[in-house]
Design a protein around this motif. Structure first.
Motif, mmCIF file in Angstrom:
data_model
loop_
_atom_site.group_PDB
_atom_site.id
_atom_site.type_symbol
_atom_site.label_atom_id
_atom_site.label_comp_id
_atom_site.label_asym_id
_atom_site.label_seq_id
_atom_site.Cartn_x
_atom_site.Cartn_y
_atom_site.Cartn_z
ATOM 1 N N ALA A 1 32.340 -47.138 40.367
ATOM 2 C CA ALA A 1 33.633 -47.526 40.951
ATOM 3 C C ALA A 1 33.428 -48.444 42.155
ATOM 4 C CB ALA A 1 34.410 -46.283 41.365
ATOM 5 N N GLN A 2 32.429 -48.153 42.973
ATOM 6 C CA GLN A 2 32.142 -48.995 44.137
ATOM 7 C C GLN A 2 31.751 -50.412 43.697
ATOM 8 O OE1 GLN A 2 28.628 -47.789 46.316
ATOM 9 N NE2 GLN A 2 29.244 -48.904 48.156
ATOM 10 N N LEU A 3 30.944 -50.510 42.652
ATOM 11 C CA LEU A 3 30.533 -51.824 42.137
ATOM 12 C C LEU A 3 31.726 -52.578 41.558
ATOM 13 C CD1 LEU A 3 27.252 -50.564 40.487
ATOM 14 C CD2 LEU A 3 27.327 -52.326 42.248
ATOM 15 N N LEU A 4 32.559 -51.881 40.792
ATOM 16 C CA LEU A 4 33.750 -52.517 40.218
ATOM 17 C C LEU A 4 34.696 -52.996 41.322
ATOM 18 C CD1 LEU A 4 34.531 -50.114 37.238
ATOM 19 C CD2 LEU A 4 33.986 -52.551 37.051
ATOM 20 N N ASP A 5 34.937 -52.147 42.320
ATOM 21 C CA ASP A 5 35.837 -52.517 43.421
ATOM 22 C C ASP A 5 35.326 -53.744 44.169
ATOM 23 O OD1 ASP A 5 37.481 -50.402 42.783
ATOM 24 O OD2 ASP A 5 36.763 -49.098 44.409
ATOM 25 N N ALA A 6 34.019 -53.799 44.390
ATOM 26 C CA ALA A 6 33.442 -54.942 45.100
ATOM 27 C C ALA A 6 33.615 -56.227 44.294
ATOM 28 C CB ALA A 6 31.963 -54.697 45.394
ATOM 29 N N ALA A 7 33.443 -56.138 42.968
ATOM 30 C CA ALA A 7 33.602 -57.318 42.115
ATOM 31 C C ALA A 7 35.070 -57.753 42.049
ATOM 32 C CB ALA A 7 33.050 -57.046 40.721
ATOM 33 N N VAL A 8 35.987 -56.786 42.051
ATOM 34 C CA VAL A 8 37.423 -57.115 42.092
ATOM 35 C C VAL A 8 37.761 -57.784 43.414
ATOM 36 C CG1 VAL A 8 39.749 -56.118 42.223
ATOM 37 C CG2 VAL A 8 38.166 -55.328 40.454
#
Length: 198
Positions: free
Chosen positions: A141-148
């Protein structure tokens, strides 16, 4: 008396660190063998790759299930710890997500056979699965949020569903050498990309 006690404590610390490092190396070797040969691979192959005797493996892990569970936990931790490091060091959040997904695929390939190894202990398997989700879903989730946040991918993808999708793409890897889940995982990740404005 206090001096000698303190000296013993100081001498024990490096020994413990060495023992932990040796155990970590052993688990890395076991994971690599499991990827290529499956969880039923001969213990002597794991020992040879780790550079230790089979007795050392049995001293740490009396049963094959003990070894498999330890490898599983070791890889969960490695995968969890890799997320923040990749975010810091990769060229972009999306690059970090791709690298992490690659590690996750390695983990899933190693994980194959875990359920069979623990078939007599379904409670143990359930506990491991809960541990896996607790440790890895927040990292994904942290990786996805950063990419968003960086504008690299569209919002709306949930970590659990992405991990489940990657897991489903890894099914069949061991039974068909022509099938490469990494190529399809890459296509899945590219599908998350935000279209570039022309």
């Amino acid at each position: 008396m206090n001096d000698s006690d303190g000296g013993a404590g100081r001498a024990a610390r490096p020994k413990r660190a060495d023992a932990q490092r040796n155990k970590s190396n052993l688990l890395d070797a076991a994971a690599a063998i499991f990827v290529t040969s499956g969880v039923e691979a001969p213990i002597r192959d794991i020992a040879a790759k780790a550079g230790v005797g089979t007795a050392t493996i049995y001293r740490h892990f009396p049963t094959r299930a003990d070894l498999i569970i330890a490898v599983y936990r070791h890889q969960v931790e490695a995968c969890a710890e890799a997320g923040p490091t990749l975010l810091t060091n990769a060229d972009s959040p999306f690059a970090a997500l791709r690298q992490w997904a690659d590690l996750f695929v390695d983990f899933l390939v190693t994980k194959h056979g875990l359920a069979n190894a623990l078939q007599s202990d379904s409670g143990g398997f359930d506990a491991l699965h809960a541990y896996f989700l607790d440790r890895l879903v927040p990292v994904c989730a942290q990786l996805l949020d950063a990419a968003v946040d960086a504008g690299e991918i569209r919002p709306g993808t949930h970590a659990y569903e992405l991990m489940r999708g990657i897991g489903n793409l890894c099914i069949g890897h061991d039974s068909d050498p022509r099938y490469d889940p990494r190529r399809l995982v890459e296509l899945l990740l590219q599908g998350l990309r935000r279209p570039r404005s022309s």
